[in-house]
Design an enzyme around this catalytic site. Structure first.
Site, PDB file in Angstrom:
ATOM      1  N   GLY A   1     -12.040   4.616  31.892  1.00 29.74           N
ATOM      2  CA  GLY A   1     -11.863   3.340  31.502  1.00 29.74           C
ATOM      3  C   GLY A   1     -11.118   3.416  29.996  1.00 29.74           C
TER       4      GLY A   1
ATOM      5  CB  VAL B   1      -8.629 -11.221  12.246  1.00 28.70           C
ATOM      6  CG1 VAL B   1      -7.700 -11.359  11.049  1.00 28.70           C
ATOM      7  CG2 VAL B   1      -7.945 -11.389  13.814  1.00 28.70           C
TER       8      VAL B   1
ATOM      9  CB  VAL C   1      -3.993   2.694  17.029  1.00 30.53           C
ATOM     10  CG1 VAL C   1      -5.206   1.845  17.312  1.00 30.53           C
ATOM     11  CG2 VAL C   1      -2.778   2.048  17.858  1.00 30.53           C
TER      12      VAL C   1
ATOM     13  CG  HIS D   1      -6.414 -36.845  30.213  1.00 30.70           C
ATOM     14  ND1 HIS D   1      -6.257 -36.331  28.951  1.00 30.70           N
ATOM     15  CD2 HIS D   1      -7.110 -37.809  30.359  1.00 30.70           C
ATOM     16  CE1 HIS D   1      -7.124 -37.407  28.167  1.00 30.70           C
ATOM     17  NE2 HIS D   1      -7.626 -38.125  29.013  1.00 30.70           N
TER      18      HIS D   1
ATOM     19  CB  ALA E   1      -9.079  -2.976  10.884  1.00 27.16           C
TER      20      ALA E   1
END
Length: 462
Positions: A37, A184, A269, A441, A266
């Site tokens: 994964g 964020v 990458v 709606h 952050a």
């Protein structure tokens, strides 16, 4: 030991490519050095969404009175939140193991390296080395947290995204360096859990790749919940010698120093292309990316590359699409090349962000005369009923032909709404066709129809 295809890396590019190859009758093996994964399932997309869901539940409970419900003494068990996230990731990884067995794909645990003559060398954890042969090899080795020279990660005080997912305790204060999706999302998670969060962003706006109006709305929403935002700023140095980190931040008005328990780097990458045999075989690279054609073939026969290590958006769904296209071409099919201008981007902080296609600025720069429509969720019945009135939908059309150039959304659940625009653009749907497509709606998705109507001067609910 002989295969039609060996895939190196089992992230959302690699495992999807392997499954599609098996479906098409290729004898396939996949190589993974850590967990099936890849980063996405184990340390990225999936476990972060589990953390964010916990934060959202906590936020709901803290605002239960807004919905007429009294809740007393709710508190977050940080260790249990982290444990749940890891459990979700483990479950997904086991799901990939099942898919490998189901599709009769051989899983080889170890570190893969390509060699000349269609050979793949695999070094296992115990140090033994085996060699396999493949007619075709796909490199899907992904990326890792980028380190800045003045922001060296130690895993305790200066951390990357992996550490941020498994901190032993909730920090009282956190500086997040960089405000892309990773930055964020963690800023929202930790702020909601009770951490004092400061975001430092070098560019003029947070989430700088998004449409400017989206960036400004997110900044407003974040400031409302107490997140401090410093744009046009950069971290110059971090002193970790004391109990707290002393963070020196260069701003427009000079250098400021703030203290925080933890600093999260952050800043994007970097690709995992070292040590996988590219130089030995002669595969061409440029600026950390493997050079490929539109079907992901490198300059070396039988060697292909997909995902974060090639040009294009470093997103899980992009890697998966590239893997499928690459394998279908190998199998002799005639797939369409990927349209990189119709890739949705989603950010799962609160409010969520979703976008596809041109921003208003980019559409103008491309020479289009445009029609722009906006519909705020404050005018949406469903958003009002849900207590989620922050945000809006913005759509951009070519004024001449009605071509759907782009859409940008910020609000609750907008990541579930963007696919409508991706399909509409794929089918070359025009603005008026959206206006005349009846939306249910009350839903949040009505805002797309209303925003399109606004672009053409036909909006009803504004």
């Amino acid at each position: 030991m002989n295969y039609d295809l060996i895939v190196i890396g089992s992230g959302p590019g690699g495992y999807v490519a392997a499954i599609r190859a098996a479906q098409l009758g290729l004898k396939t093996a996949i190589v993974e050095k850590e967990s099936l994964g890849g980063i996405c399932l184990n340390w990225g997309c999936i476990p972060t969404k589990a953390l964010l869901k916990s934060a959202q539940v906590f936020e709901y409970i803290n605002h239960a009175a807004d919905y007429g419900i009294k809740v007393n003494g709710a508190e977050a068990d940080f260790e249990a939140v982290i444990k749940r996230s890891r459990g979700v990731a483990d479950g997904m990884s086991k799901g990939i193991q099942f898919l490998m067995k189901k599709n009769k794909i051989d899983v080889i645990m170890g570190y893969g390296k390509i060699k000349k003559g269609g050979k793949v060398e695999i070094k296992t954890a115990d140090g033994s080395v085996k060699e396999y042969t493949a007619k075709h090899t796909i490199l899907a080795t992904g990326g890792r947290s980028r380190e800045l020279p003045n922001l060296k990660q130690d895993g305790k005080k200066i951390i990357g995204y992996r550490d941020a997912m498994v901190l032993p305790k909730l920090p009282k204060s956190l500086v997040v360096v960089g405000s892309g999706a990773i930055g964020v999302e963690f800023a929202y998670f930790y702020a909601t859990m009770g951490t004092k969060v400061t975001i430092v962003e070098f560019m003029d706006n947070i989430v700088p790749v998004e449409d400017e109006e989206i960036s400004k709305q997110l900044a407003r929403s974040f400031k409302k919940v107490g997140i401090e935002i410093m744009t046009k700023s950069s971290v110059e140095a971090v002193n970790t010698s004391g109990e707290l980190c002393k963070v020196s931040i260069k701003t427009e008005s000079g250098v400021k120093e703030i203290e925080a328990e933890v600093v999260l780097s952050a800043v994007g990458v970097t690709t995992n292309i070292e040590g996988i045999g590219l130089e030995d075989v002669g595969v061409k690279t440029d600026k950390g990316k493997v050079l490929v054609d539109k079907f992901y073939k490198t300059n070396v026969d039988g060697v292909y590359a997909i995902g974060d290590i090639v040009m294009g958006q470093a997103l899980a769904h992009v890697a998966s699409a590239e893997g499928i296209i690459c394998v279908e071409k190998i199998a002799g099919h005639h797939p369409e090349p990927l349209d990189y201008n119709n890739i949705p981007g989603c950010t799962y902080c609160s409010p969520e962000i979703a976008s596809v296609g041109y921003t208003e600025k980019k559409a103008k720069e491309a020479g289009y005369e445009i029609k722009v429509g906006k519909f705020p969720f404050s005018a949406s019945g469903k958003a009002s009923a849900a207590g989620a009135k922050d945000g809006f939908v913005k759509v951009i059309f070519d004024a001449k032909y009605g071509e759907f150039l782009g859409a940008h959304m910020i609000g609750t659940n907008v990541t579930e709404m963007i696919a409508e625009i991706v399909v509409a653009r794929k089918l070359e749907t025009t603005g008026m066709e959206i206006v005349k497509s009846v939306h249910p709606h009350p839903t949040m998705s009505e805002a797309i129809m209303e925003a399109a109507a606004d672009a053409y001067g036909e909006v009803i609910h504004l």
